[in-house]
Design a protein around this motif. Sequence first.
Motif, PDB file in Angstrom:
ATOM      1  N   UNK A 164      30.894  63.391-117.701  1.00  0.00           N
ATOM      2  CA  UNK A 164      32.196  64.070-117.718  1.00  0.00           C
ATOM      3  C   UNK A 164      32.268  65.150-116.640  1.00  0.00           C
ATOM      4  N   UNK A 165      31.136  65.734-116.295  1.00  0.00           N
ATOM      5  CA  UNK A 165      31.108  66.701-115.197  1.00  0.00           C
ATOM      6  C   UNK A 165      31.406  66.025-113.870  1.00  0.00           C
ATOM      7  N   UNK A 166      30.841  64.827-113.679  1.00  0.00           N
ATOM      8  CA  UNK A 166      31.101  64.080-112.447  1.00  0.00           C
ATOM      9  C   UNK A 166      32.553  63.628-112.371  1.00  0.00           C
ATOM     10  N   UNK A 167      33.138  63.244-113.496  1.00  0.00           N
ATOM     11  CA  UNK A 167      34.557  62.865-113.516  1.00  0.00           C
ATOM     12  C   UNK A 167      35.423  64.067-113.124  1.00  0.00           C
ATOM     13  N   UNK A 168      35.117  65.212-113.700  1.00  0.00           N
ATOM     14  CA  UNK A 168      35.741  66.485-113.296  1.00  0.00           C
ATOM     15  C   UNK A 168      37.264  66.444-113.394  1.00  0.00           C
ATOM     16  N   UNK A 169      37.753  66.025-114.554  1.00  0.00           N
ATOM     17  CA  UNK A 169      39.186  66.029-114.824  1.00  0.00           C
ATOM     18  C   UNK A 169      39.421  66.766-116.137  1.00  0.00           C
ATOM     19  N   UNK A 170      40.488  67.540-116.191  1.00  0.00           N
ATOM     20  CA  UNK A 170      40.798  68.267-117.413  1.00  0.00           C
ATOM     21  C   UNK A 170      41.048  67.324-118.582  1.00  0.00           C
ATOM     22  N   UNK A 171      41.456  66.109-118.297  1.00  0.00           N
ATOM     23  CA  UNK A 171      41.798  65.158-119.343  1.00  0.00           C
ATOM     24  C   UNK A 171      40.601  64.347-119.839  1.00  0.00           C
ATOM     25  N   UNK A 172      39.419  64.604-119.317  1.00  0.00           N
ATOM     26  CA  UNK A 172      38.220  63.872-119.741  1.00  0.00           C
ATOM     27  C   UNK A 172      37.159  64.870-120.192  1.00  0.00           C
ATOM     28  N   UNK A 173      36.831  64.814-121.483  1.00  0.00           N
ATOM     29  CA  UNK A 173      35.788  65.655-122.043  1.00  0.00           C
ATOM     30  C   UNK A 173      34.807  64.813-122.830  1.00  0.00           C
ATOM     31  N   UNK A 174      34.173  65.435-123.806  1.00  0.00           N
ATOM     32  CA  UNK A 174      33.199  64.687-124.587  1.00  0.00           C
ATOM     33  C   UNK A 174      33.288  65.062-126.057  1.00  0.00           C
ATOM     34  N   UNK A 175      32.789  64.155-126.879  1.00  0.00           N
ATOM     35  CA  UNK A 175      32.676  64.384-128.310  1.00  0.00           C
ATOM     36  C   UNK A 175      31.226  64.694-128.632  1.00  0.00           C
ATOM     37  N   UNK A 176      31.029  65.647-129.529  1.00  0.00           N
ATOM     38  CA  UNK A 176      29.690  65.940-130.044  1.00  0.00           C
ATOM     39  C   UNK A 176      29.681  65.635-131.533  1.00  0.00           C
ATOM     40  N   UNK A 177      28.844  64.681-131.905  1.00  0.00           N
ATOM     41  CA  UNK A 177      28.649  64.282-133.288  1.00  0.00           C
ATOM     42  C   UNK A 177      27.244  64.729-133.679  1.00  0.00           C
ATOM     43  N   UNK A 178      27.109  65.542-134.731  1.00  0.00           N
ATOM     44  CA  UNK A 178      25.803  66.099-135.072  1.00  0.00           C
ATOM     45  C   UNK A 178      24.765  65.033-135.369  1.00  0.00           C
ATOM     46  N   UNK A 179      25.162  63.943-136.044  1.00  0.00           N
ATOM     47  CA  UNK A 179      24.206  62.873-136.328  1.00  0.00           C
ATOM     48  C   UNK A 179      23.707  62.249-135.030  1.00  0.00           C
ATOM     49  N   UNK A 180      24.600  61.906-134.122  1.00  0.00           N
ATOM     50  CA  UNK A 180      24.190  61.311-132.854  1.00  0.00           C
ATOM     51  C   UNK A 180      23.354  62.295-132.028  1.00  0.00           C
ATOM     52  N   UNK A 181      23.686  63.572-132.132  1.00  0.00           N
ATOM     53  CA  UNK A 181      22.927  64.596-131.425  1.00  0.00           C
ATOM     54  C   UNK A 181      21.475  64.607-131.906  1.00  0.00           C
ATOM     55  N   UNK A 182      21.314  64.536-133.219  1.00  0.00           N
ATOM     56  CA  UNK A 182      19.979  64.549-133.822  1.00  0.00           C
ATOM     57  C   UNK A 182      19.211  63.253-133.576  1.00  0.00           C
ATOM     58  N   UNK A 183      19.905  62.127-133.683  1.00  0.00           N
ATOM     59  CA  UNK A 183      19.236  60.827-133.770  1.00  0.00           C
ATOM     60  C   UNK A 183      18.514  60.405-132.495  1.00  0.00           C
ATOM     61  N   UNK A 184      18.893  60.964-131.333  1.00  0.00           N
ATOM     62  CA  UNK A 184      18.156  60.691-130.097  1.00  0.00           C
ATOM     63  C   UNK A 184      17.645  61.985-129.457  1.00  0.00           C
ATOM     64  N   UNK A 185      17.464  63.014-130.312  1.00  0.00           N
ATOM     65  CA  UNK A 185      16.814  64.262-129.915  1.00  0.00           C
ATOM     66  C   UNK A 185      17.476  64.942-128.723  1.00  0.00           C
ATOM     67  N   UNK A 186      18.808  65.011-128.736  1.00  0.00           N
ATOM     68  CA  UNK A 186      19.478  65.830-127.731  1.00  0.00           C
ATOM     69  C   UNK A 186      19.061  67.292-127.925  1.00  0.00           C
ATOM     70  N   UNK A 187      19.172  68.067-126.859  1.00  0.00           N
ATOM     71  CA  UNK A 187      18.599  69.415-126.833  1.00  0.00           C
ATOM     72  C   UNK A 187      19.688  70.480-126.969  1.00  0.00           C
TER      73      UNK A 187
END
Length: 285
Positions: A164-187
């Motif tokens: 999303x940083x590379x896209x660099x558009x106000x209309x493109x962001x990201x979703x954070x889901x706590x389960x998905x965050x945990x399940x692959x050890x995001x930091x």
Amino acid sequence: MKLCFNQGSSDHCKGHSMMADLEAAERYGFDYIDLRFDVLDDYLKGHTAEELAAWFGSHHLKPSSYSGLLFFNWKRTDEEKQKVFDELNRLIPIFNTIGLRTIAVIPSCDIKEHASIEEIKDDAVWMLNRMADLCEPHGISLALEFIGMGSFTINRFDTAYDIVTAVNRDSVGMAVDLFHFYAMASNPADVAACDGKKIINLHLNDAEGLPIGAPYLDDSKRLWPGDGCIDKKAVTDALKACGFDTDAIPAAVEVFRPEYYGLTVDENVKTAYEKTKAFVERYFS
């Protein structure tokens, strides 16, 4: 912080329907609802988008996001890419009618090629730019949702954030889901260091204490927010540190646990509200 109910949480409860969710979410105090793709399609078989808009217009509950546009990336032919664009073009008039302004976009999984992370990033950036070209004129944003399972092409926070940083558009962001965050050890440190304005969708839930990356650590192992082993304080403190906008972005409860589907829709939504409210008061107050 406003509270949101994601229809995936009750999708397989007995007697489930669009109206059952809407009425229960309104009754128990939710501010928003995330509309699930299959529930919306079923509703529109016998109703119109205008009818749904009229319901929202006469109630407190409002639509927050669409959950979601499935498997948007790593399309290897022009025909496959066009199907994604065609689906967006089908949905946009519906969202314009009901006032829905965010689409969660889900990455592809089980691809045949041994694609590198950089190849996957480049492809996702190209697709998101083309999709944003369609959505931006309508004031609709795209929220890239990384899926914390090894089979998915985008499965960690850092990868999704790079995209999303590379896209660099106000209309493109990201979703954070706590389960998905945990399940692959995001930091959590990656969240604390990010631009919080790029997080435009938040899903609350929890997880059983199973090995990170295990194939059986799947959606059926989700728990109500606050009921599992996720380090909630680490993630929520990181969200606060990065400037995530708790006034603008609602907290959406999203669980897919089979035993919760054994509840009635009313019991499911009531419990979801109580758990989400308690979580927000503890970790975001």
